[in-house]
Design a protein around this motif. Structure first.
Motif, PDB file in Angstrom:
ATOM      1  N   VAL A 161      35.561  30.301  40.611  1.00 54.10           N
ATOM      2  CA  VAL A 161      34.112  30.098  40.759  1.00 54.10           C
ATOM      3  C   VAL A 161      33.680  28.850  39.979  1.00 54.10           C
ATOM      4  O   VAL A 161      32.919  28.012  40.480  1.00 54.10           O
ATOM      5  N   GLN A 162      34.172  28.687  38.757  1.00 57.17           N
ATOM      6  CA  GLN A 162      33.824  27.514  37.943  1.00 57.17           C
ATOM      7  C   GLN A 162      34.285  26.226  38.632  1.00 57.17           C
ATOM      8  O   GLN A 162      33.558  25.231  38.661  1.00 57.17           O
ATOM      9  N   ASP A 163      35.499  26.249  39.198  1.00 58.28           N
ATOM     10  CA  ASP A 163      36.017  25.060  39.890  1.00 58.28           C
ATOM     11  C   ASP A 163      35.165  24.723  41.106  1.00 58.28           C
ATOM     12  O   ASP A 163      34.853  23.559  41.361  1.00 58.28           O
ATOM     13  N   LEU A 164      34.796  25.747  41.885  1.00 60.39           N
ATOM     14  CA  LEU A 164      34.011  25.493  43.100  1.00 60.39           C
ATOM     15  C   LEU A 164      32.649  24.908  42.751  1.00 60.39           C
ATOM     16  O   LEU A 164      32.095  24.092  43.481  1.00 60.39           O
ATOM     17  N   GLN A 165      32.109  25.340  41.585  1.00 63.04           N
ATOM     18  CA  GLN A 165      30.785  24.851  41.181  1.00 63.04           C
ATOM     19  C   GLN A 165      30.869  23.616  40.289  1.00 63.04           C
ATOM     20  O   GLN A 165      29.827  23.044  39.941  1.00 63.04           O
ATOM     21  N   SER A 166      32.068  23.266  39.847  1.00 64.18           N
ATOM     22  CA  SER A 166      32.252  22.208  38.838  1.00 64.18           C
ATOM     23  C   SER A 166      31.320  22.425  37.649  1.00 64.18           C
ATOM     24  O   SER A 166      30.675  21.482  37.146  1.00 64.18           O
ATOM     25  N   PHE A 167      31.247  23.654  37.212  1.00 62.11           N
ATOM     26  CA  PHE A 167      30.340  24.016  36.119  1.00 62.11           C
ATOM     27  C   PHE A 167      31.076  25.045  35.269  1.00 62.11           C
ATOM     28  O   PHE A 167      31.408  26.135  35.763  1.00 62.11           O
ATOM     29  N   PHE A 168      31.344  24.690  33.998  1.00 65.35           N
ATOM     30  CA  PHE A 168      32.280  25.499  33.208  1.00 65.35           C
ATOM     31  C   PHE A 168      31.576  26.316  32.125  1.00 65.35           C
ATOM     32  O   PHE A 168      30.565  25.889  31.576  1.00 65.35           O
ATOM     33  N   TRP A 169      32.117  27.491  31.874  1.00 65.64           N
ATOM     34  CA  TRP A 169      31.470  28.463  30.987  1.00 65.64           C
ATOM     35  C   TRP A 169      32.124  28.470  29.605  1.00 65.64           C
ATOM     36  O   TRP A 169      33.290  28.121  29.458  1.00 65.64           O
ATOM     37  N   ALA A 170      31.369  28.974  28.633  1.00 68.91           N
ATOM     38  CA  ALA A 170      31.903  29.126  27.269  1.00 68.91           C
ATOM     39  C   ALA A 170      32.835  30.339  27.225  1.00 68.91           C
ATOM     40  O   ALA A 170      32.714  31.269  28.036  1.00 68.91           O
ATOM     41  N   GLU A 171      33.762  30.346  26.268  1.00 70.33           N
ATOM     42  CA  GLU A 171      34.733  31.434  26.180  1.00 70.33           C
ATOM     43  C   GLU A 171      34.056  32.789  25.939  1.00 70.33           C
ATOM     44  O   GLU A 171      34.461  33.806  26.500  1.00 70.33           O
ATOM     45  N   THR A 172      33.011  32.791  25.101  1.00 71.42           N
ATOM     46  CA  THR A 172      32.334  34.066  24.813  1.00 71.42           C
ATOM     47  C   THR A 172      31.747  34.656  26.101  1.00 71.42           C
ATOM     48  O   THR A 172      31.795  35.870  26.320  1.00 71.42           O
ATOM     49  N   GLU A 173      31.222  33.768  26.947  1.00 74.58           N
ATOM     50  CA  GLU A 173      30.630  34.229  28.214  1.00 74.58           C
ATOM     51  C   GLU A 173      31.719  34.852  29.106  1.00 74.58           C
ATOM     52  O   GLU A 173      31.508  35.884  29.753  1.00 74.58           O
ATOM     53  N   ILE A 174      32.889  34.220  29.093  1.00 74.68           N
ATOM     54  CA  ILE A 174      33.996  34.697  29.932  1.00 74.68           C
ATOM     55  C   ILE A 174      34.448  36.088  29.485  1.00 74.68           C
ATOM     56  O   ILE A 174      34.552  37.022  30.298  1.00 74.68           O
ATOM     57  N   PHE A 175      34.696  36.258  28.175  1.00 70.69           N
ATOM     58  CA  PHE A 175      35.192  37.573  27.729  1.00 70.69           C
ATOM     59  C   PHE A 175      34.108  38.644  27.804  1.00 70.69           C
ATOM     60  O   PHE A 175      34.386  39.811  28.059  1.00 70.69           O
ATOM     61  N   ASP A 176      32.863  38.223  27.592  1.00 66.88           N
ATOM     62  CA  ASP A 176      31.758  39.163  27.750  1.00 66.88           C
ATOM     63  C   ASP A 176      31.730  39.728  29.179  1.00 66.88           C
ATOM     64  O   ASP A 176      31.677  40.931  29.404  1.00 66.88           O
ATOM     65  N   LYS A 177      31.811  38.827  30.143  1.00 60.95           N
ATOM     66  CA  LYS A 177      31.793  39.249  31.559  1.00 60.95           C
ATOM     67  C   LYS A 177      33.048  40.061  31.881  1.00 60.95           C
ATOM     68  O   LYS A 177      32.980  41.060  32.609  1.00 60.95           O
ATOM     69  N   LEU A 178      34.215  39.632  31.361  1.00 61.77           N
ATOM     70  CA  LEU A 178      35.473  40.345  31.632  1.00 61.77           C
ATOM     71  C   LEU A 178      35.387  41.782  31.123  1.00 61.77           C
ATOM     72  O   LEU A 178      35.689  42.739  31.852  1.00 61.77           O
ATOM     73  N   TYR A 179      34.968  41.948  29.878  1.00 59.41           N
ATOM     74  CA  TYR A 179      34.963  43.296  29.296  1.00 59.41           C
ATOM     75  C   TYR A 179      33.939  44.190  30.007  1.00 59.41           C
ATOM     76  O   TYR A 179      34.145  45.394  30.133  1.00 59.41           O
ATOM     77  N   ARG A 180      32.848  43.572  30.472  1.00 59.02           N
ATOM     78  CA  ARG A 180      31.857  44.382  31.211  1.00 59.02           C
ATOM     79  C   ARG A 180      32.477  44.921  32.509  1.00 59.02           C
ATOM     80  O   ARG A 180      32.321  46.097  32.843  1.00 59.02           O
ATOM     81  N   ILE A 181      33.202  44.065  33.219  1.00 57.02           N
ATOM     82  CA  ILE A 181      33.825  44.510  34.481  1.00 57.02           C
ATOM     83  C   ILE A 181      34.908  45.557  34.191  1.00 57.02           C
ATOM     84  O   ILE A 181      34.974  46.600  34.854  1.00 57.02           O
ATOM     85  N   LEU A 182      35.746  45.297  33.178  1.00 54.99           N
ATOM     86  CA  LEU A 182      36.826  46.244  32.878  1.00 54.99           C
ATOM     87  C   LEU A 182      36.273  47.601  32.441  1.00 54.99           C
ATOM     88  O   LEU A 182      36.761  48.651  32.873  1.00 54.99           O
ATOM     89  N   GLY A 183      35.255  47.573  31.587  1.00 57.35           N
ATOM     90  CA  GLY A 183      34.668  48.824  31.096  1.00 57.35           C
ATOM     91  C   GLY A 183      34.063  49.623  32.239  1.00 57.35           C
ATOM     92  O   GLY A 183      34.283  50.843  32.372  1.00 57.35           O
ATOM     93  N   ARG A 184      33.337  48.909  33.109  1.00 52.57           N
ATOM     94  CA  ARG A 184      32.698  49.564  34.261  1.00 52.57           C
ATOM     95  C   ARG A 184      33.759  50.151  35.197  1.00 52.57           C
ATOM     96  O   ARG A 184      33.637  51.284  35.675  1.00 52.57           O
ATOM     97  N   THR A 185      34.838  49.389  35.431  1.00 54.00           N
ATOM     98  CA  THR A 185      35.871  49.870  36.358  1.00 54.00           C
ATOM     99  C   THR A 185      36.592  51.084  35.770  1.00 54.00           C
ATOM    100  O   THR A 185      36.872  52.061  36.484  1.00 54.00           O
ATOM    101  N   LEU A 186      36.881  51.036  34.475  1.00 53.35           N
ATOM    102  CA  LEU A 186      37.527  52.202  33.832  1.00 53.35           C
ATOM    103  C   LEU A 186      36.633  53.440  33.993  1.00 53.35           C
ATOM    104  O   LEU A 186      37.114  54.516  34.388  1.00 53.35           O
ATOM    105  N   ASP A 187      35.339  53.292  33.738  1.00 54.99           N
ATOM    106  CA  ASP A 187      34.414  54.432  33.874  1.00 54.99           C
ATOM    107  C   ASP A 187      34.430  54.971  35.304  1.00 54.99           C
ATOM    108  O   ASP A 187      34.445  56.186  35.518  1.00 54.99           O
ATOM    109  N   THR A 188      34.421  54.053  36.283  1.00 49.63           N
ATOM    110  CA  THR A 188      34.405  54.477  37.697  1.00 49.63           C
ATOM    111  C   THR A 188      35.672  55.266  38.029  1.00 49.63           C
ATOM    112  O   THR A 188      35.620  56.293  38.715  1.00 49.63           O
ATOM    113  N   VAL A 189      36.822  54.762  37.555  1.00 54.24           N
ATOM    114  CA  VAL A 189      38.100  55.434  37.841  1.00 54.24           C
ATOM    115  C   VAL A 189      38.113  56.822  37.202  1.00 54.24           C
ATOM    116  O   VAL A 189      38.488  57.818  37.851  1.00 54.24           O
TER     117      VAL A 189
END
Ligand code: NAD
Length: 418
Positions: free
Chosen positions: A356-384
């Protein structure tokens, strides 16, 4: 495609699928359409070795389904690579991407080569020729590769360069897991291992295990090493690790910094003085709270599934538990399984962020990346876990059934062309 069934990994992926299709009461005419890989490409890769001789390597790419977007999946360099194994890994990628709600189908690639026996120049020539053979079948909107066993950031840089030369301009979005300096994402290298550590830590809390839980990791490559480091940061004690050369075990805990320094200096775990030497097979049976297979598929088998001595089995590798072993684990409810398509999904999730960052040529900070990652992982674990509780099924069946159902839904609403 029955010929693929001679490969044990492909048979295992099909057996898993069939069991889940039964659980979902999937109509017969939907089964094959969902299960069978869409495209299988095998290429001969002639390469001049440093000796001057020409050797032809065999390479594969399997694109499992193209229903929800481009296909996405790693490229593996390993002497045992076979088309059937690649097809199995592609199928697992499909369920993994769907489970995490990523707009991708699954893919996988591989070259039958032992990278440890090649010079850097030979690896570059193999990678570039494999890429050029695959150019008609890949693209940022068709199929996007990433690192897997035996490949790394450098491999991805060579793929990007070869593809970019072909089209006449830089195309970072053709691969993920490339160096940050050419359009890679911050955090991608660590993402799979850190995702494993995050999920294990959540499971430790859920099971009310001690903070300094004892952890054993098989495989000390990209995934295993970052998972170990991440868990140590959460307070866990790493008491055993191994690689292809064997393992080291110390019930009091291993000094990870010293171990990493040893591996960087010598190239393997062998000879590390901070613990006792142990074989890979024995290491899996040692008492621990968390067991993390992070190397090969099919290492938890009917022979050892009854003997592993852990509370959490965190499947960082793809397909580490055979169908027969799974049946044994279902009789051992004291073991909490974090199935592979959830456990190691941090890698493809951050690969998605990179794309997504490459397609937009717009890059995110590391904190933003891990924040988003952990939100998806936590949500998916709860769903499972919710799905598992609702139907009184094991975590793997829950995760697979959610992923597979999403692919079926996509195929159903798109309809059949023509
Ligand atoms: P890697 O090549 O960086 O490391 C693999 C490790 O496994 C090395 O330490 C190697 O010595 C060890 N190993 C190889 N054969 C072994 C054997 N027979 N017994 C014990 N150890 C052995 O690979 P990686 O990227 O860390 O991938 C490891 C696993 O994680 C694979 O199953 C891969 O498909 C899966 N995975 C990787 C990613 C990723 O982002 N790299 C993402 C999802 C899943």
């Amino acid at each position: 495609m029955k010929h693929l069934l001679t490969n044990p990994a492909y048979k295992m992926a099909c057996d898993q699928f069939d069991a889940v299709a039964d659980f979902l009461n999937m109509p017969e005419d939907v089964r094959d359409r969902t299960k069978l890989p869409k495209r299988l490409v095998t290429v001969a890769i002639p390469v001049r070795l440093d000796s001057g001789k020409v050797k032809v390597f065999e390479g594969h790419r399997v694109q499992h389904h193209l229903t929800l977007g481009p296909t996405k999946g790693g490229l593996r360099f390993h002497p045992g690579v076979e088309l059937g194994e690649v097809a199995a890994l592609a199928m697992w990628m499909s369920w993994k991407c769907a489970l995490a709600d990523l707009p991708y189908g699954g893919a996988k690639g591989g070259v039958a080569v032992d990278p440890r026996k090649c010079s850097i120049g030979e690896l570059e020539r193999i990678t570039r020729r494999y890429t050029s053979e695959m150019i008609p079948f890949i693209g940022p909107q068709t199929d996007v590769m990433a690192p897997d066993m035996g490949t790394n950031e450098q491999t991805m840089a060579w793929i990007m360069d070869t593809y970019s030369h072909q089209v006449g301009h830089a195309v970072p979005s053709i691969v993920t897991g490339k160096p940050v300096s050419i359009g890679g994402s911050l955090g991608r290298k660590e993402a799979t291992g850190r995702g494993v550590a995050f999920l294990v830590n959540r499971a430790i809390d859920l099971l009310k295990l001690p903070n300094d839980s004892r952890v054993i990791v098989q495989g000390f490559g990209n995934v295993g090493s970052y998972a170990a480091i991440g868990l140590a940061k959460y307070g866990a004690r790493i008491i055993g690790v191994s690689d292809v050369s064997g393992g080291v075990h110390n019930p009091k805990g291993l000094d990870l910094d010293a171990l990493q320094e040893h591996v960087t200096r010598t190239g393997s775990i062998t000879g590390f003085p901070g613990g006792d030497k142990i074989s890979n097979e024995e290491l899996l049976l040692q008492p621990c709270d968390v067991l993390i297979p992070a190397a090969m598929d099919r290492v938890i088998t009917e022979k050892n599934a009854g003997k592993i001595n852990c509370r959490i089995l965190a499947e960082a590798a793809n397909g580490p538990t055979t169908v027969e072993a799974d049946a044994i684990l279902r009789q051992r409810p004291e073991i909490f399984v974090i199935p592979d398509i959830l456990c190691n999904s941090g890698g493809v999730i951050v690969s998605y962020f990179e794309w997504v960052q490459d397609l937009q040529s717009f890059f995110w900070a590391e904190t933003e990346i891990f924040d988003k990652l952990y939100r998806i992982l936590g949500r998916t674990l709860d769903t499972v876990l919710k799905e598992a509780r609702k139907h009184n099924i094991d975590n793997r069946t829950a995760a697979l059934s959610i992923g597979i159902q999403k692919v079926v839904n996509g195929k159903t609403i798109r309809g059949l062309f023509p």
